[in-house]
Design a protein around this motif. Structure first.
Motif, short mmCIF file in Angstrom:
data_model
loop_
_atom_site.label_atom_id
_atom_site.label_comp_id
_atom_site.label_asym_id
_atom_site.label_seq_id
_atom_site.Cartn_x
_atom_site.Cartn_y
_atom_site.Cartn_z
N PHE A 117 0.59 -1.45 -0.28
CA PHE A 117 -0.14 -0.05 -0.06
C PHE A 117 0.72 1.12 -0.14
N ASP A 118 2.32 1.21 -0.08
CA ASP A 118 3.11 2.52 -0.96
C ASP A 118 3.39 2.72 0.55
N ALA A 119 3.88 1.83 1.61
CA ALA A 119 4.17 2.57 3.03
C ALA A 119 5.50 3.01 3.00
N PRO A 120 5.41 4.49 3.06
CA PRO A 120 7.35 4.64 3.13
C PRO A 120 8.02 3.73 4.56
N LEU A 121 8.12 2.75 5.45
CA LEU A 121 8.59 2.17 5.71
C LEU A 121 10.19 1.51 5.47
N ASP A 122 11.15 1.55 5.89
CA ASP A 122 12.37 0.76 5.87
C ASP A 122 12.29 -0.28 6.99
N PRO A 123 13.56 -0.77 6.69
CA PRO A 123 13.57 -1.91 6.93
C PRO A 123 14.27 -1.45 9.42
N SER A 124 15.37 -0.53 8.84
CA SER A 124 15.82 0.49 10.49
C SER A 124 14.71 0.95 11.30
N ARG A 125 13.61 1.14 10.80
CA ARG A 125 12.60 1.75 11.28
C ARG A 125 12.04 0.57 11.80
N VAL A 126 11.59 -0.13 11.20
CA VAL A 126 10.69 -1.56 11.54
C VAL A 126 11.02 -1.97 12.29
N LEU A 127 13.10 -2.16 12.53
CA LEU A 127 13.66 -3.04 12.96
C LEU A 127 13.17 -2.59 14.64
N SER A 128 13.77 -0.65 14.59
CA SER A 128 13.57 -0.28 16.10
C SER A 128 11.70 -0.39 16.69
N ALA A 129 11.46 -0.21 16.07
CA ALA A 129 9.66 -0.46 16.32
C ALA A 129 9.59 -1.95 16.90
N THR A 130 10.38 -2.98 15.85
CA THR A 130 9.87 -4.52 17.21
C THR A 130 10.50 -4.16 18.28
N ALA A 131 12.13 -3.50 18.64
CA ALA A 131 12.53 -3.69 19.34
C ALA A 131 12.38 -2.78 20.84
N ARG A 132 11.65 -2.32 20.31
CA ARG A 132 11.25 -1.07 21.46
C ARG A 132 9.81 -1.72 21.93
N ALA A 133 8.73 -2.58 21.14
CA ALA A 133 7.82 -3.00 21.80
C ALA A 133 8.25 -4.29 22.73
N ALA A 134 9.98 -4.90 21.64
CA ALA A 134 10.11 -6.08 22.69
C ALA A 134 10.44 -5.79 23.44
N ALA A 135 11.30 -4.15 24.85
CA ALA A 135 11.53 -3.80 25.38
C ALA A 135 10.38 -3.40 26.85
N ALA A 136 9.40 -3.02 26.02
CA ALA A 136 7.99 -2.34 26.69
C ALA A 136 7.32 -3.97 27.14
N THR A 137 7.39 -4.90 26.05
CA THR A 137 6.76 -6.37 26.78
C THR A 137 7.60 -6.86 27.87
#
Length: 239
Positions: free
Chosen positions: A125-145
């Motif tokens: 859907f033409d989302a402006p996502l790059d691997p580094s941003r996705v990795l950062s969001a995943t890391a923050r989610a894991a840290a919060a959990t």
């Protein structure tokens, strides 16, 4: 007769006084509070300049750093293992290992299977996502959990050990897992959703929403599957 030398009367300088109607300085009043110590004002400023460990762990960074994100993800996994150890306290022995590995295994499975799939769908859907941003969001989610599960670990250990019913202990242990997992999914979806473009058409925005909701359902189902297969408290792990 000697003439006496005249002398001049020099008026003494008047005491300093405030102008009529002007308030007296606070330092001259008797009821003025004592000045604060020199270090008292600097201490809050010093604390403000040094965020706590948890704040640094969950802080959003303007630029993604691979080393920092991997370290943050590892900390979340380690804290989640503490909750697994707490659940294993009911049976003891090798159960500690099964629970300590099983609880973070769900986080790793969601990060390795669910997040890449979500990223691929969003890019359609033409989302402006790059691997580094996705990795950062995943890391923050894991840290919060991990922070949530690590904080619940002492209470979980006390409950599963003292509970007279195995089913009740399993239910309460699963409740803690659900709380930690829900907070992690929320952080991930919020971070990824903030990167999406809001100026797209209705169809694109509907696709964003459907992809995020679908990922949430998939993450819950995958985590429950992993926990049911690996945690002896929930009937898995060869129990």
């Amino acid at each position: 007769m000697q003439a006496q030398a005249p002398y001049l009367l020099i008026p003494s300088s008047p005491e300093p006084s405030t102008e009529a109607g002007a308030p007296e300085p606070a330092a001259l009043r008797d009821d003025a509070p004592p000045p604060p110590p020199a270090g008292a004002a600097a201490e809050p400023a010093a604390r403000a300049g040094h965020p706590s460990w948890t704040a640094s762990l969950l802080a959003e960074r303007p630029t993604a750093e691979l080393r920092h994100d991997l370290s943050r993800f590892g900390v979340g996994v380690g804290l989640a293992s503490l909750y697994g150890l707490a659940l294993g306290a009911r049976q003891g022995g090798v159960s500690f290992i099964h629970h300590a590995a099983g609880v973070p295994a769900a986080m790793i499975a969601v990060a390795c299977l669910g997040v890449p799939a979500l990223t691929i769908v969003l890019t359609l859907f033409d989302a402006p996502l790059d691997p580094s941003r996705v990795l950062s969001a995943t890391a923050r989610a894991a840290a919060a959990t991990g922070l949530v599960l690590g904080g619940l670990a002492p209470a979980a250990a006390l409950f599963v050990v003292t509970s007279g019913s195995h089913d009740t202990a399993a239910l309460m242990g699963l409740l803690g897992l659900a709380v930690g997992g829900a907070i992690g999914v929320r952080v991930l979806l919020r971070d990824l959703g903030a990167a999406l473009r809001r100026d797209q058409g209705l169809l694109t925005r509907s696709g964003y929403t459907a992809a995020l909701l679908g990922f949430a359902v998939f993450a819950v189902a995958l985590a429950l599957r992993v926990w049911a297969d690996t945690l002896p408290l929930l009937g898995g792990g060869g129990s």
